[in-house]
Design a protein around this motif. Sequence first.
Motif, PDB file in Angstrom:
ATOM      1  N   SER A 161       6.165  10.856   5.461  1.00  0.00           N
ATOM      2  CA  SER A 161       4.903  11.461   5.035  1.00  0.00           C
ATOM      3  C   SER A 161       4.832  12.892   5.540  1.00  0.00           C
ATOM      4  CB  SER A 161       3.701  10.654   5.544  1.00  0.00           C
ATOM      5  OG  SER A 161       3.693  10.628   6.957  1.00  0.00           O
ATOM      6  N   ASP A 163      -3.753   2.274  -3.805  1.00  0.00           N
ATOM      7  CA  ASP A 163      -4.764   2.393  -2.754  1.00  0.00           C
ATOM      8  C   ASP A 163      -5.775   1.255  -2.770  1.00  0.00           C
ATOM      9  OD1 ASP A 163      -3.424   4.732  -2.347  1.00  0.00           O
ATOM     10  OD2 ASP A 163      -5.161   6.047  -2.577  1.00  0.00           O
ATOM     11  N   ARG A 179      -2.708  -0.945   1.477  1.00  0.00           N
ATOM     12  CA  ARG A 179      -1.483  -1.113   2.269  1.00  0.00           C
ATOM     13  C   ARG A 179      -1.076   0.230   2.879  1.00  0.00           C
ATOM     14  NH1 ARG A 179       1.919  -4.745  -2.018  1.00  0.00           N
ATOM     15  NH2 ARG A 179       0.688  -3.494  -3.498  1.00  0.00           N
ATOM     16  N   VAL A 180      -0.496   1.099   2.119  1.00  0.00           N
ATOM     17  CA  VAL A 180      -0.205   2.466   2.558  1.00  0.00           C
ATOM     18  C   VAL A 180      -0.709   3.379   1.452  1.00  0.00           C
ATOM     19  CG1 VAL A 180       1.559   4.141   3.198  1.00  0.00           C
ATOM     20  CG2 VAL A 180       1.820   1.743   3.874  1.00  0.00           C
ATOM     21  N   ASN A 181      -1.742   4.166   1.751  1.00  0.00           N
ATOM     22  CA  ASN A 181      -2.416   4.942   0.715  1.00  0.00           C
ATOM     23  C   ASN A 181      -1.730   6.286   0.485  1.00  0.00           C
ATOM     24  OD1 ASN A 181      -4.164   2.819   0.621  1.00  0.00           O
ATOM     25  ND2 ASN A 181      -5.865   3.874   1.590  1.00  0.00           N
ATOM     26  N   VAL A 193       4.003   5.706  -2.696  1.00  0.00           N
ATOM     27  CA  VAL A 193       3.977   4.263  -2.431  1.00  0.00           C
ATOM     28  C   VAL A 193       3.389   3.529  -3.629  1.00  0.00           C
ATOM     29  CG1 VAL A 193       2.991   2.458  -0.970  1.00  0.00           C
ATOM     30  CG2 VAL A 193       3.888   4.561   0.062  1.00  0.00           C
ATOM     31  N   HIS A 198       7.546  -1.459   2.933  1.00  0.00           N
ATOM     32  CA  HIS A 198       6.564  -0.504   3.451  1.00  0.00           C
ATOM     33  C   HIS A 198       6.873  -0.051   4.877  1.00  0.00           C
ATOM     34  CE1 HIS A 198       4.333  -2.455   0.165  1.00  0.00           C
ATOM     35  NE2 HIS A 198       3.582  -1.384   0.128  1.00  0.00           N
TER      36      HIS A 198
END
Length: 452
Positions: free
Chosen positions: A340, A303, A307-309, A313, A335
Amino acid sequence: MTFDYDLFVIGGGSGGVRAARIASGEGGARVGLAEESRMGGTCVIRGCVPKKLMVFASAFPEIIEDARAYGWRVNADGFDWPRFRTALERELDRLEGAYRNTLINAGVTIHDTRATVVDPHTVRLATGETFTTKHILIATGGWPFVPDIPGRDLAITSNEIFHLDTLPKRALIVGGGYIASEFACILHGLGVAVTQYYRGAQILRGFDDEARGHVANAMQMRGIGIHCGTDVIRLEKTATGIRAVATDGTEREFDLVLYATGRNPNSRGLGLEDLGVKFGRHGQILVDDYSQTAVPSIFAVGDVTGRVNLTPVAIREGHAFADTVFRGVPTKFDHSLIPSAVFTQPELGSVGLSEEAARAQEEIEVYVATFRPMKTLFAGRQDRVLMKLIVSAATRRVLGCHIVAPDAGELIQLAAIAIGMGATKEDFDRTVAVHPTISEELVTMRKPTRKG
């Protein structure tokens, strides 16, 4: 030059722990790791895990009500929050111990204190000790953001929600993302009267419009008061609670105000600013495809990079880093196709492109099925499931899948495998349905609902 460590990791969350374990256990590196709080990070201690356990707890009132409709003579005598909280804390202690043992078994040296970066090859602990290291990995995650409004100290965040002494009778949730929406559903399920304020036009921004609208309608039907286009101007302490003065002109009183308006990267105060590490406008550490910063010996995952929290990931980024640097296998984490789930009631599972994003890039076909699921229909509920596939008109590949249903998180994981492999709509059509199930609708939608 001889270093004390081959790798020093700052942060004991999911990404940092995975990177340390792989670098040490499989890469043969000498690894040190510093964590100033509890091992396991946001996900294990104050995020995914305790939240999901609260999701389970909050679902039982409807389960018990449905059981009566199915002929069971059962009653709920009320929710014992202190008992649940004690069991929850015991489980988090167990998981923290498991994370710690994983590191120890992999040969990682743990430092239970804060660490900062002195130079590209030196870290300093809060104890005063310094260590040299060939590589440094920043995996310090993020922290909840509360806007600077009058009375902000009266609000709590998702960090504190798990440790309340008592449950409130009236709660205000501020925010419209998945954390805010999940806790709105959790507290409602535990018997709290919940109001949700969100300054945007619809909750769950970034998800497919039709899917998020479906979730919002379901939440409102359950009794959650969602007020979009509304924000808090100030909070005031009263004799009987907390008064929230809102932009829509209302002044309402609550026992608890929970802010879930985003998270900021934990990147400041680590000593990185003077070393040449680059930051984005929200404080995220900028890295390349291999998680390397502008300083060659310093890397970052999770995080803190913005980028993608998502926990999975961070884990994959940490693993890719260790493979690249310590196992001689250059690895970029992709990514672009990340499934999700939003654990609202009902859940939302999503993978790939939304209808809006897909339509902006090419001609598509959209397949939609909405229906009342057998289980709750029998119990007399008005719940509705949404199944949605986004298909490329040119290639026939399924570009996106969006599910609003009980256990949508479980369903979307399997759909993600097929979509990741490049499955076409015809591949879905050739798959024999499992009947009677909710998921069979994914392979029985023959005619597009709309094109364009």
